[in-house]
Design a protein around this motif. Structure first.
Motif, PDB file in Angstrom:
ATOM      1  N   ILE A   1       0.773  -1.214  -0.011  1.00  0.00           N
ATOM      2  CA  ILE A   1       0.135  -0.017   0.044  1.00  0.00           C
ATOM      3  C   ILE A   1       0.968   1.158  -0.130  1.00  0.00           C
ATOM      4  CG2 ILE A   1      -1.809   1.452   1.495  1.00  0.00           C
ATOM      5  CD1 ILE A   1      -2.750  -1.275   2.121  1.00  0.00           C
ATOM      6  N   ASN A   2       1.833   1.469   0.921  1.00  0.00           N
ATOM      7  CA  ASN A   2       2.684   2.468   1.012  1.00  0.00           C
ATOM      8  C   ASN A   2       4.015   2.393   0.961  1.00  0.00           C
ATOM      9  OD1 ASN A   2       0.636   4.434   1.644  1.00  0.00           O
ATOM     10  ND2 ASN A   2       0.452   3.760   3.808  1.00  0.00           N
ATOM     11  N   THR A   3       4.574   1.113   0.466  1.00  0.00           N
ATOM     12  CA  THR A   3       5.872   0.667   0.297  1.00  0.00           C
ATOM     13  C   THR A   3       6.343  -0.184  -0.774  1.00  0.00           C
ATOM     14  OG1 THR A   3       5.829  -1.265   2.005  1.00  0.00           O
ATOM     15  CG2 THR A   3       6.396   1.024   2.895  1.00  0.00           C
ATOM     16  N   LEU A   4       7.366  -0.202  -1.259  1.00  0.00           N
ATOM     17  CA  LEU A   4       7.902  -1.092  -2.145  1.00  0.00           C
ATOM     18  C   LEU A   4       8.923  -2.037  -1.621  1.00  0.00           C
ATOM     19  CD1 LEU A   4       8.418  -0.775  -5.605  1.00  0.00           C
ATOM     20  CD2 LEU A   4      10.390  -1.453  -4.810  1.00  0.00           C
ATOM     21  N   THR A   5       8.763  -3.234  -1.510  1.00  0.00           N
ATOM     22  CA  THR A   5       9.643  -4.236  -0.815  1.00  0.00           C
ATOM     23  C   THR A   5      10.627  -4.712  -2.009  1.00  0.00           C
ATOM     24  OG1 THR A   5       7.980  -5.074   0.769  1.00  0.00           O
ATOM     25  CG2 THR A   5      10.027  -6.435   0.554  1.00  0.00           C
ATOM     26  N   TYR A   6      12.000  -4.600  -1.626  1.00  0.00           N
ATOM     27  CA  TYR A   6      12.819  -5.145  -2.774  1.00  0.00           C
ATOM     28  C   TYR A   6      13.579  -6.142  -2.024  1.00  0.00           C
ATOM     29  CZ  TYR A   6      17.335  -4.598  -4.902  1.00  0.00           C
ATOM     30  OH  TYR A   6      18.408  -4.584  -5.705  1.00  0.00           O
ATOM     31  N   ILE A   7      13.766  -7.414  -2.801  1.00  0.00           N
ATOM     32  CA  ILE A   7      14.269  -8.441  -2.286  1.00  0.00           C
ATOM     33  C   ILE A   7      15.279  -9.120  -3.434  1.00  0.00           C
ATOM     34  CG2 ILE A   7      14.108 -10.553  -1.228  1.00  0.00           C
ATOM     35  CD1 ILE A   7      11.188 -10.026  -0.623  1.00  0.00           C
ATOM     36  N   ASP A   8      16.652  -9.207  -3.119  1.00  0.00           N
ATOM     37  CA  ASP A   8      17.605  -9.953  -3.748  1.00  0.00           C
ATOM     38  C   ASP A   8      18.198 -10.993  -2.721  1.00  0.00           C
ATOM     39  OD1 ASP A   8      19.852  -8.658  -2.285  1.00  0.00           O
ATOM     40  OD2 ASP A   8      20.045  -7.160  -4.001  1.00  0.00           O
ATOM     41  N   LYS A   9      19.277 -11.653  -3.346  1.00  0.00           N
ATOM     42  CA  LYS A   9      19.861 -12.890  -2.247  1.00  0.00           C
ATOM     43  C   LYS A   9      20.749 -12.084  -0.947  1.00  0.00           C
ATOM     44  CE  LYS A   9      23.836 -14.195  -5.131  1.00  0.00           C
ATOM     45  NZ  LYS A   9      24.373 -15.257  -5.818  1.00  0.00           N
ATOM     46  N   HIS A  10      21.098 -10.968  -1.253  1.00  0.00           N
ATOM     47  CA  HIS A  10      21.925 -10.366  -0.231  1.00  0.00           C
ATOM     48  C   HIS A  10      20.987  -9.243   0.774  1.00  0.00           C
ATOM     49  CE1 HIS A  10      25.487 -11.378  -2.184  1.00  0.00           C
ATOM     50  NE2 HIS A  10      24.882 -11.052  -3.323  1.00  0.00           N
ATOM     51  N   GLN A  11      19.841  -8.774   0.228  1.00  0.00           N
ATOM     52  CA  GLN A  11      19.217  -7.810   1.105  1.00  0.00           C
ATOM     53  C   GLN A  11      17.694  -7.708   0.692  1.00  0.00           C
ATOM     54  OE1 GLN A  11      20.405  -3.639   0.465  1.00  0.00           O
ATOM     55  NE2 GLN A  11      20.454  -3.956  -1.720  1.00  0.00           N
ATOM     56  N   THR A  12      16.931  -7.410   1.975  1.00  0.00           N
ATOM     57  CA  THR A  12      15.494  -7.107   1.796  1.00  0.00           C
ATOM     58  C   THR A  12      15.342  -5.725   2.281  1.00  0.00           C
ATOM     59  OG1 THR A  12      15.061  -9.323   1.927  1.00  0.00           O
ATOM     60  CG2 THR A  12      13.097  -7.642   2.671  1.00  0.00           C
ATOM     61  N   ARG A  13      14.757  -4.739   1.473  1.00  0.00           N
ATOM     62  CA  ARG A  13      14.620  -3.396   1.947  1.00  0.00           C
ATOM     63  C   ARG A  13      13.257  -3.106   1.763  1.00  0.00           C
ATOM     64  NH1 ARG A  13      18.700   0.007  -1.744  1.00  0.00           N
ATOM     65  NH2 ARG A  13      17.031   1.710  -0.946  1.00  0.00           N
ATOM     66  N   GLU A  14      12.781  -2.191   2.634  1.00  0.00           N
ATOM     67  CA  GLU A  14      11.510  -1.671   2.401  1.00  0.00           C
ATOM     68  C   GLU A  14      11.458  -0.058   1.988  1.00  0.00           C
ATOM     69  OE1 GLU A  14       7.799  -2.123   4.437  1.00  0.00           O
ATOM     70  OE2 GLU A  14       8.033  -4.475   4.513  1.00  0.00           O
ATOM     71  N   ILE A  15      11.085   0.358   0.756  1.00  0.00           N
ATOM     72  CA  ILE A  15      11.135   1.814   0.415  1.00  0.00           C
ATOM     73  C   ILE A  15       9.725   2.183   0.638  1.00  0.00           C
ATOM     74  CG2 ILE A  15      12.165   3.310  -1.301  1.00  0.00           C
ATOM     75  CD1 ILE A  15      13.491   0.750  -2.378  1.00  0.00           C
ATOM     76  N   GLU A  16       9.635   3.605   1.248  1.00  0.00           N
ATOM     77  CA  GLU A  16       8.379   4.154   1.113  1.00  0.00           C
ATOM     78  C   GLU A  16       8.059   4.788  -0.187  1.00  0.00           C
ATOM     79  OE1 GLU A  16       6.291   4.889   3.734  1.00  0.00           O
ATOM     80  OE2 GLU A  16       7.373   3.561   5.119  1.00  0.00           O
ATOM     81  N   LEU A  17       6.931   4.691  -0.639  1.00  0.00           N
ATOM     82  CA  LEU A  17       6.660   5.214  -2.037  1.00  0.00           C
ATOM     83  C   LEU A  17       6.808   6.756  -2.051  1.00  0.00           C
ATOM     84  CD1 LEU A  17       3.874   2.680  -3.004  1.00  0.00           C
ATOM     85  CD2 LEU A  17       6.156   2.613  -3.636  1.00  0.00           C
ATOM     86  N   SER A  18       6.616   7.443  -0.807  1.00  0.00           N
ATOM     87  CA  SER A  18       6.742   8.771  -0.911  1.00  0.00           C
ATOM     88  C   SER A  18       8.050   9.185  -1.372  1.00  0.00           C
ATOM     89  CB  SER A  18       6.311   9.497   0.319  1.00  0.00           C
ATOM     90  OG  SER A  18       7.243   8.665   1.513  1.00  0.00           O
ATOM     91  N   LEU A  19       9.160   8.480  -1.012  1.00  0.00           N
ATOM     92  CA  LEU A  19      10.551   8.625  -1.534  1.00  0.00           C
ATOM     93  C   LEU A  19      10.783   8.977  -2.995  1.00  0.00           C
ATOM     94  CD1 LEU A  19      12.554   6.563   1.135  1.00  0.00           C
ATOM     95  CD2 LEU A  19      12.121   9.078   1.154  1.00  0.00           C
ATOM     96  N   PHE A  20       9.724   8.264  -3.698  1.00  0.00           N
ATOM     97  CA  PHE A  20      10.114   8.201  -5.235  1.00  0.00           C
ATOM     98  C   PHE A  20       9.503   9.460  -5.935  1.00  0.00           C
ATOM     99  CE2 PHE A  20       9.042   3.284  -4.650  1.00  0.00           C
ATOM    100  CZ  PHE A  20      10.549   3.147  -4.796  1.00  0.00           C
ATOM    101  N   ASP A  21      10.339  10.422  -6.396  1.00  0.00           N
ATOM    102  CA  ASP A  21       9.946  11.635  -7.266  1.00  0.00           C
ATOM    103  C   ASP A  21       9.525  11.343  -8.617  1.00  0.00           C
ATOM    104  OD1 ASP A  21      10.517  13.015  -4.599  1.00  0.00           O
ATOM    105  OD2 ASP A  21      12.326  13.864  -5.569  1.00  0.00           O
ATOM    106  N   LYS A  22       9.857  10.583  -9.241  1.00  0.00           N
ATOM    107  CA  LYS A  22       9.920  10.456 -10.527  1.00  0.00           C
ATOM    108  C   LYS A  22       9.950   8.935 -11.187  1.00  0.00           C
ATOM    109  CE  LYS A  22      11.481  13.166 -13.962  1.00  0.00           C
ATOM    110  NZ  LYS A  22      11.109  14.552 -14.222  1.00  0.00           N
ATOM    111  N   VAL A  23       8.771   8.553 -11.994  1.00  0.00           N
ATOM    112  CA  VAL A  23       8.836   7.397 -12.485  1.00  0.00           C
ATOM    113  C   VAL A  23       8.704   7.463 -14.060  1.00  0.00           C
ATOM    114  CG1 VAL A  23       7.257   5.129 -12.982  1.00  0.00           C
ATOM    115  CG2 VAL A  23       7.382   6.170 -10.808  1.00  0.00           C
ATOM    116  N   VAL A  24       9.720   6.855 -14.773  1.00  0.00           N
ATOM    117  CA  VAL A  24      10.031   7.234 -16.095  1.00  0.00           C
ATOM    118  C   VAL A  24      10.052   5.926 -17.109  1.00  0.00           C
ATOM    119  CG1 VAL A  24      11.499   8.186 -17.883  1.00  0.00           C
ATOM    120  CG2 VAL A  24      11.305   9.456 -15.712  1.00  0.00           C
ATOM    121  N   GLU A  25       9.036   5.905 -18.016  1.00  0.00           N
ATOM    122  CA  GLU A  25       8.972   4.931 -18.996  1.00  0.00           C
ATOM    123  C   GLU A  25       9.775   5.352 -20.209  1.00  0.00           C
ATOM    124  OE1 GLU A  25       5.190   2.848 -19.697  1.00  0.00           O
ATOM    125  OE2 GLU A  25       4.455   4.472 -18.716  1.00  0.00           O
TER     126      GLU A  25
END
Length: 172
Positions: free
Chosen positions: A107-131
């Motif tokens: 809902i308010n976060t993006l969870t990022y997982i790779d084999k070394h780390q798991t991070r939760e990033i608040e969506l409010s930190l994202f300023d720009k999404v570019v395609e």
């Protein structure tokens, strides 16, 4: 909503090309100076020589202006070559960037997982999404690159659009 993907060296090179084209300080250095100011300098050298009515000065000014252009373009080519080599070296220095990643949009976060780390990033930190082309870039403030997501990660266009709208919708 959860997706898996891996990034390639080219993905990061394209992302940093985008940053060079759009971040104001880099745009001035890498696009304005070589394409406008350097030819303007050459033109001013030629005009100065014509004002003094000296044919040899015209030739010298033209050569000096041309040498200035060549130096600027060599410097740019060297910058891009070194930057691309540095990104290629990440394969050794930062191999986790090229591992399989899983992102989950909450809902308010993006969870990022790779084999070394798991991070939760608040969506409010994202300023720009570019395609752009085959990639989606997610930036924070001052073009801080958070994620590079290949478009082929998504099953179809509607899934991709839904993902982007959910991220953008919380920031507008």
């Amino acid at each position: 909503m959860s997706f898996e993907f891996t990034n390639s060296i080219d993905d990061y090179i394209k992302a940093y090309d985008y940053i060079d084209r759009h971040k104001p300080d880099r745009y001035f250095k890498f696009y304005i100076v070589p394409r406008i100011i350097a030819p303007l300098f050459q033109l001013l050298c030629i005009i100065y020589a014509f004002v003094n009515y000296d044919f040899y000065q015209v030739i010298r000014s033209t050569i000096i202006g041309f040498i200035g252009l060549v130096i600027i373009f060599i410097a740019l080519k060297t910058y891009y070559k070194n930057r691309n080599k540095q990104i290629s070296d990440w394969k050794i220095d930062k191999p986790y960037l090229f591992d399989k990643k899983t992102i989950t949009l909450n809902i308010n976060t993006l969870t990022y997982i790779d084999k070394h780390q798991t991070r939760e990033i608040e969506l409010s930190l994202f300023d720009k999404v570019v395609e752009e082309d085959s990639l989606i870039y997610i930036f924070g403030s001052n073009y801080n690159l958070y994620l590079v997501i290949p478009k082929n990660t998504f099953n179809d266009f509607s899934e991709q659009t839904l993902f982007i709208n959910k991220i953008k919708g919380l920031n507008n």
